[in-house]
Design an enzyme around this catalytic site. Structure first.
Site, PDB file in Angstrom:
ATOM      1  N   SER A 112      -9.688  -1.207  -4.180  1.00  0.00           N
ATOM      2  CA  SER A 112     -10.022  -2.483  -3.544  1.00  0.00           C
ATOM      3  C   SER A 112     -11.219  -3.136  -4.217  1.00  0.00           C
ATOM      4  O   SER A 112     -11.220  -4.344  -4.485  1.00  0.00           O
ATOM      5  CB  SER A 112     -10.316  -2.259  -2.058  1.00  0.00           C
ATOM      6  OG  SER A 112      -9.184  -1.756  -1.399  1.00  0.00           O
ATOM      7  N   GLY A 122      -0.299  -4.932  -3.528  1.00  0.00           N
ATOM      8  CA  GLY A 122      -0.638  -6.015  -2.613  1.00  0.00           C
ATOM      9  C   GLY A 122      -1.754  -6.891  -3.136  1.00  0.00           C
ATOM     10  O   GLY A 122      -1.723  -8.118  -2.983  1.00  0.00           O
ATOM     11  N   SER A 181      -1.727  -9.169   6.912  1.00  0.00           N
ATOM     12  CA  SER A 181      -2.547  -8.670   5.804  1.00  0.00           C
ATOM     13  C   SER A 181      -3.861  -9.434   5.708  1.00  0.00           C
ATOM     14  O   SER A 181      -3.865 -10.662   5.641  1.00  0.00           O
ATOM     15  CB  SER A 181      -1.805  -8.798   4.466  1.00  0.00           C
ATOM     16  OG  SER A 181      -2.627  -8.361   3.399  1.00  0.00           O
ATOM     17  N   GLU A 194      -4.667   2.291   5.996  1.00  0.00           N
ATOM     18  CA  GLU A 194      -4.266   3.123   4.865  1.00  0.00           C
ATOM     19  C   GLU A 194      -4.498   4.603   5.147  1.00  0.00           C
ATOM     20  O   GLU A 194      -3.941   5.466   4.466  1.00  0.00           O
ATOM     21  CB  GLU A 194      -5.053   2.710   3.616  1.00  0.00           C
ATOM     22  CG  GLU A 194      -4.706   1.339   3.059  1.00  0.00           C
ATOM     23  CD  GLU A 194      -3.424   1.347   2.253  1.00  0.00           C
ATOM     24  OE1 GLU A 194      -3.257   2.231   1.391  1.00  0.00           O
ATOM     25  OE2 GLU A 194      -2.578   0.466   2.482  1.00  0.00           O
ATOM     26  N   HIS A 218       4.199  -2.309   4.353  1.00  0.00           N
ATOM     27  CA  HIS A 218       3.520  -1.815   3.150  1.00  0.00           C
ATOM     28  C   HIS A 218       4.553  -1.390   2.106  1.00  0.00           C
ATOM     29  O   HIS A 218       5.676  -1.893   2.103  1.00  0.00           O
ATOM     30  CB  HIS A 218       2.563  -0.685   3.533  1.00  0.00           C
ATOM     31  CG  HIS A 218       1.272  -1.188   4.113  1.00  0.00           C
ATOM     32  ND1 HIS A 218       0.118  -0.451   4.163  1.00  0.00           N
ATOM     33  CD2 HIS A 218       0.952  -2.379   4.666  1.00  0.00           C
ATOM     34  CE1 HIS A 218      -0.858  -1.152   4.714  1.00  0.00           C
ATOM     35  NE2 HIS A 218      -0.361  -2.334   5.034  1.00  0.00           N
TER      36      HIS A 218
END
Length: 444
Positions: free
Chosen positions: A39, A107, A178, A322, A349
């Site tokens: 991320s 994503g 999301s 997650e 997902h």
């Protein structure tokens, strides 16, 4: 560090082979280093590519998701090259990509890159893996239409055209599937002439700490983002995105699977370099472990988690969804029932994770029920010997989902004979997962 755009993955099973998950039959004791946060890595790459000068990023994750991001940013005009163990990013004039941008199943790529392509102008096509079309992206594309882009579909594959430039400065968007929609818009907002006003119109945004991460990282680049209404309304002020040399934290969600491995086997696994404070949602695993009865302690080496008698609990993972597969693994080894809630969105997902977890744990003999927003898992403490490798073909199906592969590896530690059908899907965020896992199991 090697260039994530060209790095090769660690040796694993050959095509068509299945991975026998190690079952050590003893407590694990190891210190594990994990790669950088996916991320943070992809946010840092985007901010660097949009900044006002060159910058260096250290600790970037080497994995498929970051390779796809680097390829996409290069296609849109950024220069990204390896410099020793770091990446040097040189922003160039943005332009439309000459070839379709491959999002894979990432994503962050399918939700961060379209706003950059819209900023660049011209026409740009987006493609992905076979299952990419099932990952939600329509709310983001609608937001880009509000800003002036035209887009010919509501899912991958699609073509975006912003030849007329982006004329809007405000969007209303339902980000209940999301948080990445909001982050993707925030990352480009400062480059719009009047900045960007973002209003979320749906139910609570999942994984909200990721939005905090985006705001914090943008602030280091001197981007001012105001939270006008918590979780609902943000204002990105216009201005230059300042170049900033970044160092990426260890990926705490990837780290969680190793921490849990120590707990499940009755040993202790320590994650080296665990940050004292972090905006990563994966840091929530520390509180979940403690709540279920594991011993968690910081030391000069890092953060360690030790095995103990685990008790089922009710845990809302809406802000750290997650972690659902690794918390499910803890639930299997606990006494009583664990209810994981707040994660309805993970059905969208890489796979329908709720259904996949329920299916694969059920095939091992674990009593599990799907809930509207999660899972109820009856723990097998004292009865782990009743579990067995999955019936039928005897395989734990990963569903092409790296987090499901993590769950399968954890089950293999306590259920002899577990084989994974697609451990290679872990390359999405950890190309050398097998090597790191084996090293942890073999440590003495």
């Amino acid at each position: 560090m090697s260039d994530p755009a060209t790095a090769t993955r660690a040796t694993g099973p050959s095509a068509g082979e299945h991975w026998q998950a190690p079952c050590p039959g003893r407590p694990l004791h190891a210190v594990v280093e994990v790669p950088g946060s996916k991320s943070e890595s992809n946010r840092a790459l985007v901010l660097a590519a949009l900044s006002d000068g060159p910058s260096t990023i250290r600790g970037v994750l080497e994995a498929r998701d970051t390779r796809l991001m680097i390829d996409a940013l290069r296609a849109l005009g950024a220069g990204i090259e390896a410099e020793g163990t770091a990446l040097r990013v040189s922003p160039g004039p943005l332009h439309a990509a000459a070839q379709p941008i491959d999002c894979g199943l990432a994503g962050t790529v399918m939700r961060f890159v379209p706003p950059i392509a819209a900023l660049a102008g011209g026409s740009c096509s987006f493609i992905g893996d076979e299952r990419a079309g099932g990952r939600p992206v329509a709310p983001l594309l609608d937001a880009l239409r509000q800003l002036g882009a035209s887009i010919d579909a509501d899912a991958i594959p699609f073509t975006l055209n912003a030849a007329g430039g982006l004329t809007g400065d405000a969007v209303r968007i339902d980000s209940s599937t999301s948080s990445q929609y909001v982050s993707g818009l925030m990352l480009v907002g400062a480059r719009l002439p009047r900045g960007l006003d973002i209003v979320h119109t749906g139910t609570a945004v999942p994984s909200a700490p990721h939005i905090v991460m985006t705001i914090d990282m943008a602030a280091r680049h001197r981007v001012r983002i105001e939270a006008l209404r918590t979780g609902r309304h943000w204002r990105v002020h216009p201005g230059a995105i300042a170049a900033f040399d970044e160092r990426i934290e260890p990926d705490l969600t990837n780290a969680a699977v190793f921490l849990v491995a120590g707990v499940l086997t009755g040993g202790t696994v320590t994650i080296a370099g665990w940050p004292r404070r972090s905006a990563q949602p994966g840091s929530m695993i520390r509180a979940v472990l403690a709540r279920m009865g594991a011993a968690v302690a910081a030391s000069p080496e890092g953060l360690g988690a030790s095995g103990a008698l685990l008790a089922g609990t009710r845990v809302d993972l809406h802000e750290a969804s997650e972690l659902t597969p690794v918390v499910a693994a803890l639930a299997v080894a606990a006494s009583g029932t664990t209810a994981i809630t707040g994660v309805a969105h993970i059905r969208g997902h890489e796979t329908d994770r709720i259904r996949a977890i329920a299916t694969e744990l059920g095939r091992l003999g674990v009593p599990v029920r799907e809930l509207p927003e999660g899972l109820a898992i009856t723990g097998m403490a004292g009865r782990l010997g009743q579990l067995h490798p999955s019936e039928g073909d005897g395989l734990f199906a990963c569903h092409r989902d790296h987090r499901m592969a993590h769950l399968g590896a954890l089950m293999g530690l306590i259920v002899p004979g577990v084989r994974l059908d697609d451990v290679d899907c872990t390359t999405k965020t950890m190309p050398d997962f097998i090597d790191r896992w084996n090293a942890m199991v073999d440590a003495r």
